[in-house]
Design a protein around this motif. Structure first.
Motif, PDB file in Angstrom:
ATOM      1  N   VAL A  40      -4.269  -3.520  -7.138  1.00  0.00           N
ATOM      2  CA  VAL A  40      -3.810  -3.707  -8.398  1.00  0.00           C
ATOM      3  C   VAL A  40      -3.311  -2.284  -8.889  1.00  0.00           C
ATOM      4  CG1 VAL A  40      -3.895  -4.384 -10.902  1.00  0.00           C
ATOM      5  CG2 VAL A  40      -5.153  -5.798  -9.032  1.00  0.00           C
ATOM      6  N   ASP A  41      -1.983  -2.040  -9.055  1.00  0.00           N
ATOM      7  CA  ASP A  41      -1.217  -0.956  -9.364  1.00  0.00           C
ATOM      8  C   ASP A  41      -0.947  -1.019 -11.058  1.00  0.00           C
ATOM      9  OD1 ASP A  41      -0.443   1.703  -9.434  1.00  0.00           O
ATOM     10  OD2 ASP A  41       1.357   1.173  -8.325  1.00  0.00           O
ATOM     11  N   LEU A  42      -1.504  -0.498 -11.781  1.00  0.00           N
ATOM     12  CA  LEU A  42      -1.554  -0.599 -13.280  1.00  0.00           C
ATOM     13  C   LEU A  42      -0.612   0.560 -13.895  1.00  0.00           C
ATOM     14  CD1 LEU A  42      -5.254  -1.534 -14.405  1.00  0.00           C
ATOM     15  CD2 LEU A  42      -3.370  -3.151 -14.047  1.00  0.00           C
ATOM     16  N   GLY A  43       0.325   0.258 -14.373  1.00  0.00           N
ATOM     17  CA  GLY A  43       1.366   1.156 -14.993  1.00  0.00           C
ATOM     18  C   GLY A  43       2.453   1.662 -13.852  1.00  0.00           C
ATOM     19  N   CYS A  44       2.602   0.705 -12.694  1.00  0.00           N
ATOM     20  CA  CYS A  44       3.377   1.242 -11.486  1.00  0.00           C
ATOM     21  C   CYS A  44       4.449   1.991 -11.754  1.00  0.00           C
ATOM     22  CB  CYS A  44       3.416  -0.223 -10.852  1.00  0.00           C
ATOM     23  SG  CYS A  44       4.665  -1.280 -11.296  1.00  0.00           S
ATOM     24  N   THR A  46       8.269   2.803 -10.979  1.00  0.00           N
ATOM     25  CA  THR A  46       9.288   2.500 -10.158  1.00  0.00           C
ATOM     26  C   THR A  46       8.520   2.156  -8.896  1.00  0.00           C
ATOM     27  OG1 THR A  46      10.027   4.574  -9.814  1.00  0.00           O
ATOM     28  CG2 THR A  46      10.958   3.129 -11.539  1.00  0.00           C
ATOM     29  N   GLY A  47       7.297   2.392  -8.732  1.00  0.00           N
ATOM     30  CA  GLY A  47       6.580   2.272  -7.405  1.00  0.00           C
ATOM     31  C   GLY A  47       6.221   3.431  -6.588  1.00  0.00           C
ATOM     32  N   ARG A  48       6.057   4.627  -6.998  1.00  0.00           N
ATOM     33  CA  ARG A  48       5.765   5.801  -6.149  1.00  0.00           C
ATOM     34  C   ARG A  48       4.378   5.515  -5.430  1.00  0.00           C
ATOM     35  NH1 ARG A  48       5.601  11.026  -9.865  1.00  0.00           N
ATOM     36  NH2 ARG A  48       4.874  11.861  -7.710  1.00  0.00           N
ATOM     37  N   ASP A  49       3.382   4.865  -6.090  1.00  0.00           N
ATOM     38  CA  ASP A  49       2.051   4.416  -5.574  1.00  0.00           C
ATOM     39  C   ASP A  49       2.138   3.114  -4.761  1.00  0.00           C
ATOM     40  OD1 ASP A  49       0.996   6.848  -6.201  1.00  0.00           O
ATOM     41  OD2 ASP A  49       0.033   6.050  -7.986  1.00  0.00           O
ATOM     42  N   THR A  50       2.810   2.208  -5.481  1.00  0.00           N
ATOM     43  CA  THR A  50       2.873   0.637  -4.807  1.00  0.00           C
ATOM     44  C   THR A  50       3.661   0.906  -3.422  1.00  0.00           C
ATOM     45  OG1 THR A  50       3.316  -0.328  -7.048  1.00  0.00           O
ATOM     46  CG2 THR A  50       3.939  -1.453  -5.063  1.00  0.00           C
ATOM     47  N   LEU A  51       4.363   1.778  -3.238  1.00  0.00           N
ATOM     48  CA  LEU A  51       5.138   1.583  -2.223  1.00  0.00           C
ATOM     49  C   LEU A  51       4.457   2.082  -0.974  1.00  0.00           C
ATOM     50  CD1 LEU A  51       8.833   2.981  -3.071  1.00  0.00           C
ATOM     51  CD2 LEU A  51       8.229   0.493  -2.693  1.00  0.00           C
ATOM     52  N   GLU A  52       3.666   3.395  -1.199  1.00  0.00           N
ATOM     53  CA  GLU A  52       2.779   3.813  -0.508  1.00  0.00           C
ATOM     54  C   GLU A  52       1.641   2.774   0.130  1.00  0.00           C
ATOM     55  OE1 GLU A  52       0.984   6.621   2.407  1.00  0.00           O
ATOM     56  OE2 GLU A  52       3.046   6.524   1.102  1.00  0.00           O
ATOM     57  N   LEU A  54       2.203  -0.738   0.146  1.00  0.00           N
ATOM     58  CA  LEU A  54       2.722  -1.524   0.907  1.00  0.00           C
ATOM     59  C   LEU A  54       3.200  -0.898   2.295  1.00  0.00           C
ATOM     60  CD1 LEU A  54       5.462  -2.807  -1.629  1.00  0.00           C
ATOM     61  CD2 LEU A  54       3.398  -4.019  -0.645  1.00  0.00           C
ATOM     62  N   ARG A  55       3.417   0.258   2.284  1.00  0.00           N
ATOM     63  CA  ARG A  55       3.720   1.051   3.821  1.00  0.00           C
ATOM     64  C   ARG A  55       2.263   0.844   4.766  1.00  0.00           C
ATOM     65  NH1 ARG A  55       5.674   5.799   0.647  1.00  0.00           N
ATOM     66  NH2 ARG A  55       7.975   5.455  -0.037  1.00  0.00           N
ATOM     67  N   ARG A  56       1.157   0.974   3.929  1.00  0.00           N
ATOM     68  CA  ARG A  56      -0.059   0.809   4.680  1.00  0.00           C
ATOM     69  C   ARG A  56      -0.581  -0.414   4.875  1.00  0.00           C
ATOM     70  NH1 ARG A  56      -3.369   6.307   3.666  1.00  0.00           N
ATOM     71  NH2 ARG A  56      -1.664   7.720   3.285  1.00  0.00           N
ATOM     72  N   GLY A  57       0.169  -1.614   4.536  1.00  0.00           N
ATOM     73  CA  GLY A  57      -0.249  -2.840   4.798  1.00  0.00           C
ATOM     74  C   GLY A  57      -0.926  -3.595   4.050  1.00  0.00           C
ATOM     75  N   TRP A  58      -1.133  -3.097   2.498  1.00  0.00           N
ATOM     76  CA  TRP A  58      -1.859  -3.448   1.548  1.00  0.00           C
ATOM     77  C   TRP A  58      -1.106  -4.597   0.852  1.00  0.00           C
ATOM     78  CZ3 TRP A  58      -6.648  -2.027  -0.828  1.00  0.00           C
ATOM     79  CH2 TRP A  58      -7.482  -1.204  -0.309  1.00  0.00           C
ATOM     80  N   ARG A  59      -1.708  -5.732   0.485  1.00  0.00           N
ATOM     81  CA  ARG A  59      -1.186  -6.545  -0.650  1.00  0.00           C
ATOM     82  C   ARG A  59      -1.420  -6.006  -2.084  1.00  0.00           C
ATOM     83  NH1 ARG A  59      -3.857 -10.810  -1.901  1.00  0.00           N
ATOM     84  NH2 ARG A  59      -5.754 -10.392  -0.698  1.00  0.00           N
ATOM     85  N   VAL A  60      -0.197  -6.005  -2.944  1.00  0.00           N
ATOM     86  CA  VAL A  60      -0.149  -5.237  -4.411  1.00  0.00           C
ATOM     87  C   VAL A  60       0.218  -6.310  -5.331  1.00  0.00           C
ATOM     88  CG1 VAL A  60       0.691  -3.264  -5.467  1.00  0.00           C
ATOM     89  CG2 VAL A  60       0.246  -3.168  -2.808  1.00  0.00           C
ATOM     90  N   LEU A  61      -0.395  -6.125  -6.440  1.00  0.00           N
ATOM     91  CA  LEU A  61       0.189  -6.586  -7.741  1.00  0.00           C
ATOM     92  C   LEU A  61       0.469  -5.434  -8.515  1.00  0.00           C
ATOM     93  CD1 LEU A  61       0.331  -8.776 -10.105  1.00  0.00           C
ATOM     94  CD2 LEU A  61      -2.272  -8.486 -10.453  1.00  0.00           C
ATOM     95  N   ALA A  62       1.612  -5.145  -8.711  1.00  0.00           N
ATOM     96  CA  ALA A  62       2.047  -3.933  -9.527  1.00  0.00           C
ATOM     97  C   ALA A  62       2.597  -4.690 -11.120  1.00  0.00           C
ATOM     98  CB  ALA A  62       3.308  -3.760  -8.647  1.00  0.00           C
ATOM     99  N   VAL A  63       1.971  -3.736 -11.849  1.00  0.00           N
ATOM    100  CA  VAL A  63       2.035  -4.258 -13.352  1.00  0.00           C
ATOM    101  C   VAL A  63       2.712  -2.952 -14.134  1.00  0.00           C
ATOM    102  CG1 VAL A  63       0.801  -4.927 -15.484  1.00  0.00           C
ATOM    103  CG2 VAL A  63      -0.064  -5.687 -12.881  1.00  0.00           C
TER     104      VAL A  63
END
Length: 200
Positions: A40-44, A46-52, A54-63
């Motif tokens: 879970v990426d809180l305060g995501c 535009t995605g600088r952490d969310t994209l990383e 995803l690149r590594r194969g994680w599932r993500v809830l971005a908020v």
């Protein structure tokens, strides 16, 4: 370092969208490697952490509270390529229901919920982490220039930070003070705790 502005979100996101993932996230991912999981990426933003993630194969809830940030995140090619592993919500993260997860990531965002909302949010984060799960985040110290804001963000001295981490295995606790410019060019004194901790 990051700035979460009071206004002018488009200018803020324009200034930060090209940055790489935060060191706290990278440290947490290194500790998980080679495993992947659900984050879970809180305060995501535009995605600088969310994209990383995803690149590594994680599932993500971005908020994020800003619909424009979520729209930009989901339009980025890396997010589109991994859309089956990405869920997004437009919401204030202190109010959103937190699912059970392996990682809660929140880069420079958690204190911005405010001093009143922070204790309950922190307890919900701890409860959401599965055994072996990690929290990766920053907290603001009392000498941070934003501590004088009204309303104030949640502020913690080192003793308070250590109390928050009681019962967790602390893998990173770096205290930093530096004068620099925010992404929008404003002078700021940062007093930051960089944290990675694992739930036993």
């Amino acid at each position: 370092m990051a700035e979460k502005p009071d206004a002018g979100f488009s200018a803020y996101y324009a200034a930060t969208r090209t940055g790489g993932p935060r060191k706290t996230l990278l440290a947490a991912l290194a500790a998980f490697a080679p495993a992947t999981g659900f984050a879970v990426d809180l305060g995501c933003g535009t995605g600088r952490d969310t994209l990383e993630l995803l690149r590594r194969g994680w599932r993500v809830l971005a908020v994020d509270a800003e619909a424009s940030a979520i729209a930009e995140l989901t339009a980025r090619p890396e997010a589109m390529a991994a859309r089956e592993r990405l869920e997004t919500r437009v919401a204030r993260f202190e109010a959103v229901a937190l699912p059970d997860c392996d990682l809660v990531n929140s880069s420079f965002a958690l204190p911005l919920c405010g001093a009143e909302a922070f204790p309950a949010l922190w307890q919900r984060i701890r409860a959401a982490l599965d055994p072996g799960g990690r929290i990766a985040c920053q907290l603001f110290g009392p000498r941070d220039s934003w501590a004088a804001r009204s309303p104030s963000p949640a502020i913690h001295d080192r003793a308070a930070v250590q109390a928050l981490l009681a019962g967790l295995a602390v893998e990173m606790l770096d205290e930093e003070e530096v004068d620099s410019l925010t992404p929008r060019g404003q002078k700021k004194h940062w007093h930051i705790f960089h944290i990675v901790a694992r739930k036993p």
